[in-house]
Design a protein around this motif. Structure first.
Motif, PDB file in Angstrom:
ATOM      1  N   LYS A  32       0.834  -1.194   0.000  1.00  0.00           N
ATOM      2  CA  LYS A  32       0.000   0.000   0.000  1.00  0.00           C
ATOM      3  C   LYS A  32       0.874   1.252   0.000  1.00  0.00           C
ATOM      4  CE  LYS A  32      -3.935   1.995   2.407  1.00  0.00           C
ATOM      5  NZ  LYS A  32      -4.854   1.861   3.517  1.00  0.00           N
ATOM      6  N   ARG A  33       1.925   1.263   0.831  1.00  0.00           N
ATOM      7  CA  ARG A  33       2.846   2.402   0.874  1.00  0.00           C
ATOM      8  C   ARG A  33       3.547   2.577  -0.464  1.00  0.00           C
ATOM      9  NH1 ARG A  33       6.285   1.310   5.848  1.00  0.00           N
ATOM     10  NH2 ARG A  33       4.872  -0.379   5.882  1.00  0.00           N
ATOM     11  N   GLY A  34       3.955   1.465  -1.058  1.00  0.00           N
ATOM     12  CA  GLY A  34       4.615   1.530  -2.356  1.00  0.00           C
ATOM     13  C   GLY A  34       3.694   2.087  -3.422  1.00  0.00           C
ATOM     14  N   ASN A  35       2.430   1.671  -3.393  1.00  0.00           N
ATOM     15  CA  ASN A  35       1.450   2.203  -4.338  1.00  0.00           C
ATOM     16  C   ASN A  35       1.256   3.694  -4.124  1.00  0.00           C
ATOM     17  OD1 ASN A  35       0.824   0.032  -5.934  1.00  0.00           O
ATOM     18  ND2 ASN A  35      -0.996  -0.546  -4.790  1.00  0.00           N
ATOM     19  N   ARG A  36       1.151   4.107  -2.878  1.00  0.00           N
ATOM     20  CA  ARG A  36       0.956   5.538  -2.609  1.00  0.00           C
ATOM     21  C   ARG A  36       2.174   6.349  -3.021  1.00  0.00           C
ATOM     22  NH1 ARG A  36      -2.653   6.763   2.730  1.00  0.00           N
ATOM     23  NH2 ARG A  36      -4.516   5.732   1.961  1.00  0.00           N
ATOM     24  N   ARG A  37       3.350   5.808  -2.816  1.00  0.00           N
ATOM     25  CA  ARG A  37       4.564   6.516  -3.233  1.00  0.00           C
ATOM     26  C   ARG A  37       4.590   6.668  -4.752  1.00  0.00           C
ATOM     27  NH1 ARG A  37      10.168   5.582  -0.469  1.00  0.00           N
ATOM     28  NH2 ARG A  37       9.141   7.067   0.863  1.00  0.00           N
ATOM     29  N   ARG A  38       4.285   5.590  -5.469  1.00  0.00           N
ATOM     30  CA  ARG A  38       4.232   5.658  -6.935  1.00  0.00           C
ATOM     31  C   ARG A  38       3.110   6.602  -7.386  1.00  0.00           C
ATOM     32  NH1 ARG A  38       5.330   0.296  -6.323  1.00  0.00           N
ATOM     33  NH2 ARG A  38       3.187  -0.354  -6.678  1.00  0.00           N
ATOM     34  N   MET A  39       1.988   6.550  -6.653  1.00  0.00           N
ATOM     35  CA  MET A  39       0.873   7.425  -6.981  1.00  0.00           C
ATOM     36  C   MET A  39       1.288   8.886  -6.850  1.00  0.00           C
ATOM     37  SD  MET A  39      -1.777   9.509  -5.485  1.00  0.00           S
ATOM     38  CE  MET A  39      -1.553   9.114  -3.791  1.00  0.00           C
ATOM     39  N   ARG A  40       1.964   9.242  -5.757  1.00  0.00           N
ATOM     40  CA  ARG A  40       2.418  10.628  -5.574  1.00  0.00           C
ATOM     41  C   ARG A  40       3.400  11.025  -6.684  1.00  0.00           C
ATOM     42  NH1 ARG A  40       2.433   8.801  -0.224  1.00  0.00           N
ATOM     43  NH2 ARG A  40       0.984   9.938   1.119  1.00  0.00           N
ATOM     44  N   ASP A  41       4.272  10.112  -7.038  1.00  0.00           N
ATOM     45  CA  ASP A  41       5.249  10.367  -8.089  1.00  0.00           C
ATOM     46  C   ASP A  41       4.541  10.707  -9.398  1.00  0.00           C
ATOM     47  OD1 ASP A  41       7.227   9.316 -10.352  1.00  0.00           O
ATOM     48  OD2 ASP A  41       8.439   9.695  -8.559  1.00  0.00           O
ATOM     49  N   ILE A  42       3.537   9.934  -9.744  1.00  0.00           N
ATOM     50  CA  ILE A  42       2.811  10.146 -10.993  1.00  0.00           C
ATOM     51  C   ILE A  42       1.954  11.410 -10.924  1.00  0.00           C
ATOM     52  CG2 ILE A  42       1.014   9.177 -12.483  1.00  0.00           C
ATOM     53  CD1 ILE A  42       2.281   6.396 -11.787  1.00  0.00           C
ATOM     54  N   VAL A  43       1.355  11.677  -9.768  1.00  0.00           N
ATOM     55  CA  VAL A  43       0.590  12.920  -9.623  1.00  0.00           C
ATOM     56  C   VAL A  43       1.530  14.116  -9.760  1.00  0.00           C
ATOM     57  CG1 VAL A  43      -0.756  14.342  -8.019  1.00  0.00           C
ATOM     58  CG2 VAL A  43      -1.290  11.909  -8.281  1.00  0.00           C
TER      59      VAL A  43
END
Length: 147
Positions: free
Chosen positions: A4-15
């Motif tokens: 979940k943390r990894g997804n959120r980190r990637r999500m922030r990166d893409i945002v």
């Protein structure tokens, strides 16, 4: 939990990259298209995709307010002098501090620092930390302070 943390980190990166795209082209549709393409590339689940879309929409909707808040916390600096990396990391971090009430302040600061260092420099990370820390102390809703 690590996934979940990894997804959120990637999500922030893409945002961040999507907001950067918007800042460069001033085209919300192009930024949304970039977000869609990158989210698909990373195979985001529906929850992560929805959160990423919410972040981008929220940042663009509140852009003037975010920029005013950021500007008011720059010391011996002006908004116009910010690098594109710093400006857009600060927009993402400020949005998360003000509008994402389930994200602890420390997480927002740490993630923003990492983005600034990844796409800028160690000094950018320190700069972003200082600005977001001041914003958090003055503007973060009280409910977030206990997370």
């Amino acid at each position: 939990m690590a996934e979940k943390r990894g997804n959120r980190r990637r999500m922030r990166d893409i945002v961040f990259k999507s907001v950067f795209q918007y800042d460069f082209h001033k085209d919300a549709d192009a930024a949304a298209g970039f977000l869609r393409k990158e989210s698909g590339f990373h195979s985001f689940d529906e929850v992560t995709w929805q959160r990423a879309n919410k972040y981008l929409s929220g940042i663009l909707e509140h852009l003037e307010e975010l920029d005013r808040v950021i500007s008011s916390h720059l010391i011996n600096w002006t908004f116009d002098r910010l690098t594109a990396v710093d400006k857009n990391v600060l927009r993402l971090g400020t949005y998360e501090l003000l509008y994402e009430l389930d994200i602890p302040i420390e997480v927002t600061l740490n993630e923003a620092i990492e983005l600034a260092k990844k796409y800028g420099s160690v000094e950018d990370g320190k700069f972003v930390n200082g600005v977001l820390d001041r914003i958090a102390k003055q503007h973060t809703p009280p409910s977030k302070r206990g997370l």
